[in-house]
Design a protein around this motif. Structure first.
Motif, PDB file in Angstrom:
ATOM      1  N   ILE A 244     -17.959 -21.688   2.400  1.00  0.00           N
ATOM      2  CA  ILE A 244     -18.370 -22.962   1.901  1.00  0.00           C
ATOM      3  C   ILE A 244     -17.499 -23.696   0.754  1.00  0.00           C
ATOM      4  O   ILE A 244     -17.340 -24.925   0.783  1.00  0.00           O
ATOM      5  N   ASP A 245     -16.961 -23.124  -0.083  1.00  0.00           N
ATOM      6  CA  ASP A 245     -16.296 -23.388  -1.405  1.00  0.00           C
ATOM      7  C   ASP A 245     -14.894 -24.126  -0.608  1.00  0.00           C
ATOM      8  O   ASP A 245     -14.631 -25.127  -1.139  1.00  0.00           O
ATOM      9  N   SER A 246     -14.219 -23.351   0.247  1.00  0.00           N
ATOM     10  CA  SER A 246     -12.872 -24.109   0.786  1.00  0.00           C
ATOM     11  C   SER A 246     -12.965 -24.944   2.118  1.00  0.00           C
ATOM     12  O   SER A 246     -12.066 -25.575   2.102  1.00  0.00           O
ATOM     13  N   THR A 247     -14.119 -25.098   2.632  1.00  0.00           N
ATOM     14  CA  THR A 247     -14.338 -25.971   3.990  1.00  0.00           C
ATOM     15  C   THR A 247     -15.148 -26.986   3.981  1.00  0.00           C
ATOM     16  O   THR A 247     -15.182 -27.950   4.473  1.00  0.00           O
ATOM     17  N   ALA A 248     -16.311 -26.842   3.277  1.00  0.00           N
ATOM     18  CA  ALA A 248     -17.463 -27.702   3.262  1.00  0.00           C
ATOM     19  C   ALA A 248     -17.120 -28.894   2.680  1.00  0.00           C
ATOM     20  O   ALA A 248     -16.427 -28.920   1.471  1.00  0.00           O
ATOM     21  N   ASP A 249     -17.684 -30.337   3.020  1.00  0.00           N
ATOM     22  CA  ASP A 249     -17.437 -31.522   2.493  1.00  0.00           C
ATOM     23  C   ASP A 249     -17.967 -31.646   1.030  1.00  0.00           C
ATOM     24  O   ASP A 249     -17.364 -32.212   0.083  1.00  0.00           O
ATOM     25  N   THR A 250     -19.169 -31.044   1.131  1.00  0.00           N
ATOM     26  CA  THR A 250     -19.781 -31.071  -0.269  1.00  0.00           C
ATOM     27  C   THR A 250     -20.222 -29.616  -0.563  1.00  0.00           C
ATOM     28  O   THR A 250     -21.173 -28.957  -0.080  1.00  0.00           O
ATOM     29  N   PRO A 251     -19.283 -28.554  -1.198  1.00  0.00           N
ATOM     30  CA  PRO A 251     -19.568 -27.460  -1.620  1.00  0.00           C
ATOM     31  C   PRO A 251     -21.029 -27.073  -2.372  1.00  0.00           C
ATOM     32  O   PRO A 251     -21.446 -27.986  -2.810  1.00  0.00           O
ATOM     33  N   SER A 252     -21.655 -25.997  -1.829  1.00  0.00           N
ATOM     34  CA  SER A 252     -23.148 -25.691  -2.191  1.00  0.00           C
ATOM     35  C   SER A 252     -23.105 -24.103  -2.686  1.00  0.00           C
ATOM     36  O   SER A 252     -22.470 -23.418  -2.065  1.00  0.00           O
ATOM     37  N   ARG A 253     -23.711 -23.924  -3.809  1.00  0.00           N
ATOM     38  CA  ARG A 253     -23.882 -22.309  -3.912  1.00  0.00           C
ATOM     39  C   ARG A 253     -24.755 -21.926  -2.740  1.00  0.00           C
ATOM     40  O   ARG A 253     -25.819 -22.729  -2.372  1.00  0.00           O
ATOM     41  N   ILE A 254     -24.919 -20.656  -2.335  1.00  0.00           N
ATOM     42  CA  ILE A 254     -25.891 -20.053  -1.464  1.00  0.00           C
ATOM     43  C   ILE A 254     -27.134 -19.683  -2.139  1.00  0.00           C
ATOM     44  O   ILE A 254     -26.841 -18.775  -3.067  1.00  0.00           O
ATOM     45  N   GLY A 255     -28.429 -20.095  -1.879  1.00  0.00           N
ATOM     46  CA  GLY A 255     -29.567 -19.647  -2.560  1.00  0.00           C
ATOM     47  C   GLY A 255     -29.970 -18.540  -1.699  1.00  0.00           C
ATOM     48  O   GLY A 255     -30.331 -18.693  -0.400  1.00  0.00           O
ATOM     49  N   PRO A 256     -30.388 -17.444  -2.474  1.00  0.00           N
ATOM     50  CA  PRO A 256     -31.373 -16.263  -1.719  1.00  0.00           C
ATOM     51  C   PRO A 256     -32.662 -16.631  -1.210  1.00  0.00           C
ATOM     52  O   PRO A 256     -33.333 -17.081  -2.052  1.00  0.00           O
TER      53      PRO A 256
ATOM     54  N   PRO B 230     -32.635  -7.695  -4.410  1.00  0.00           N
ATOM     55  CA  PRO B 230     -32.498  -9.049  -4.257  1.00  0.00           C
ATOM     56  C   PRO B 230     -31.179  -9.586  -5.072  1.00  0.00           C
ATOM     57  O   PRO B 230     -30.768 -10.854  -4.661  1.00  0.00           O
ATOM     58  N   ALA B 231     -30.937  -9.122  -6.105  1.00  0.00           N
ATOM     59  CA  ALA B 231     -29.525  -9.626  -6.771  1.00  0.00           C
ATOM     60  C   ALA B 231     -28.188  -9.340  -6.131  1.00  0.00           C
ATOM     61  O   ALA B 231     -27.312  -9.843  -6.658  1.00  0.00           O
ATOM     62  N   ALA B 232     -28.264  -8.287  -5.200  1.00  0.00           N
ATOM     63  CA  ALA B 232     -27.134  -7.851  -4.449  1.00  0.00           C
ATOM     64  C   ALA B 232     -26.469  -9.086  -3.586  1.00  0.00           C
ATOM     65  O   ALA B 232     -27.328  -9.884  -3.009  1.00  0.00           O
ATOM     66  N   ILE B 233     -25.262  -9.119  -3.571  1.00  0.00           N
ATOM     67  CA  ILE B 233     -24.667 -10.000  -2.720  1.00  0.00           C
ATOM     68  C   ILE B 233     -23.849  -9.390  -1.695  1.00  0.00           C
ATOM     69  O   ILE B 233     -22.726  -8.713  -1.964  1.00  0.00           O
ATOM     70  N   PRO B 234     -24.399  -9.249  -0.464  1.00  0.00           N
ATOM     71  CA  PRO B 234     -23.625  -8.632   0.660  1.00  0.00           C
ATOM     72  C   PRO B 234     -22.180  -9.172   0.924  1.00  0.00           C
ATOM     73  O   PRO B 234     -22.094 -10.388   0.859  1.00  0.00           O
ATOM     74  N   PRO B 235     -21.292  -8.238   1.475  1.00  0.00           N
ATOM     75  CA  PRO B 235     -20.098  -8.791   1.986  1.00  0.00           C
ATOM     76  C   PRO B 235     -19.938 -10.146   2.667  1.00  0.00           C
ATOM     77  O   PRO B 235     -19.134 -11.020   2.627  1.00  0.00           O
ATOM     78  N   ALA B 236     -20.894 -10.058   3.559  1.00  0.00           N
ATOM     79  CA  ALA B 236     -21.047 -11.433   4.563  1.00  0.00           C
ATOM     80  C   ALA B 236     -21.326 -12.649   3.722  1.00  0.00           C
ATOM     81  O   ALA B 236     -20.613 -13.542   4.097  1.00  0.00           O
ATOM     82  N   VAL B 237     -22.258 -12.543   2.831  1.00  0.00           N
ATOM     83  CA  VAL B 237     -22.617 -13.634   2.311  1.00  0.00           C
ATOM     84  C   VAL B 237     -21.817 -13.956   1.271  1.00  0.00           C
ATOM     85  O   VAL B 237     -21.161 -15.169   1.030  1.00  0.00           O
ATOM     86  N   ALA B 238     -20.832 -13.009   0.553  1.00  0.00           N
ATOM     87  CA  ALA B 238     -19.613 -13.236  -0.159  1.00  0.00           C
ATOM     88  C   ALA B 238     -18.590 -14.064   0.572  1.00  0.00           C
ATOM     89  O   ALA B 238     -18.039 -15.062   0.026  1.00  0.00           O
TER      90      ALA B 238
END
Length: 143
Positions: free
Chosen positions: A94-106, A80-88
């Motif tokens: 999200i960091d570069s495009t979203a109006d309100t950046p958010s961390r992705i919750g697993p 569950p701690a892994a971050i797959p390439p697609a999620v990265a």
């Protein structure tokens, strides 16, 4: 065609994004996801990556600034701690495009399926990378 609208946003997807209200959820899922059996409303985006569809959606839909997080991905089964390439890549988008950046919750796999079943709509992409699935909570368009 419309000026300034990403051509990835089909008429069906644009209608859904416009119809969604604050707090509604849209799922962007990979080619392996059981979208047809889960979706209340299904939009097909075959041949497109989930990252590309995410980019198009974020160009017109705000993320909810009152939800923390406003985006969720499926946890890797057994790690569950892994971050797959697609999620990265999703996080970068999200960091570069979203109006309100958010961390992705697993979210645990079966809990993710339940959240997708409750989503306003599911967009099934042609994404071939494993765990190429994300849920987005719609925010409000500020006056």
């Amino acid at each position: 065609m419309l000026i300034g609208i990403d051509p990835v946003l089909s008429p069906d997807l644009l209608r859904i994004l416009r119809a969604m209200g604050h707090g509604d959820v849209i799922a962007v899922v990979d080619a392996n996801f059981p979208a047809d059996s889960c979706a209340k409303r299904l939009v097909r985006a075959d041949g497109l990556s989930a990252t590309r569809v995410l980019q198009a959606i974020l160009s017109v839909m705000p993320l909810d600034h009152m939800s923390d997080p406003a985006a969720f991905s499926m946890e890797v089964v057994g790690d569950p701690a892994a971050i797959p390439p697609a999620v990265a890549d999703f996080q970068e988008m999200i960091d570069s495009t979203a109006d309100t950046p958010s961390r992705i919750g697993p979210v645990e796999r079966f809990a993710f399926y339940e959240k997708a079943r409750d989503a306003y709509a599911i967009v099934q992409t042609g994404e071939r990378r494993l765990y190429g699935n994300i849920l987005l909570v719609k925010g409000v368009v500020q006056p």
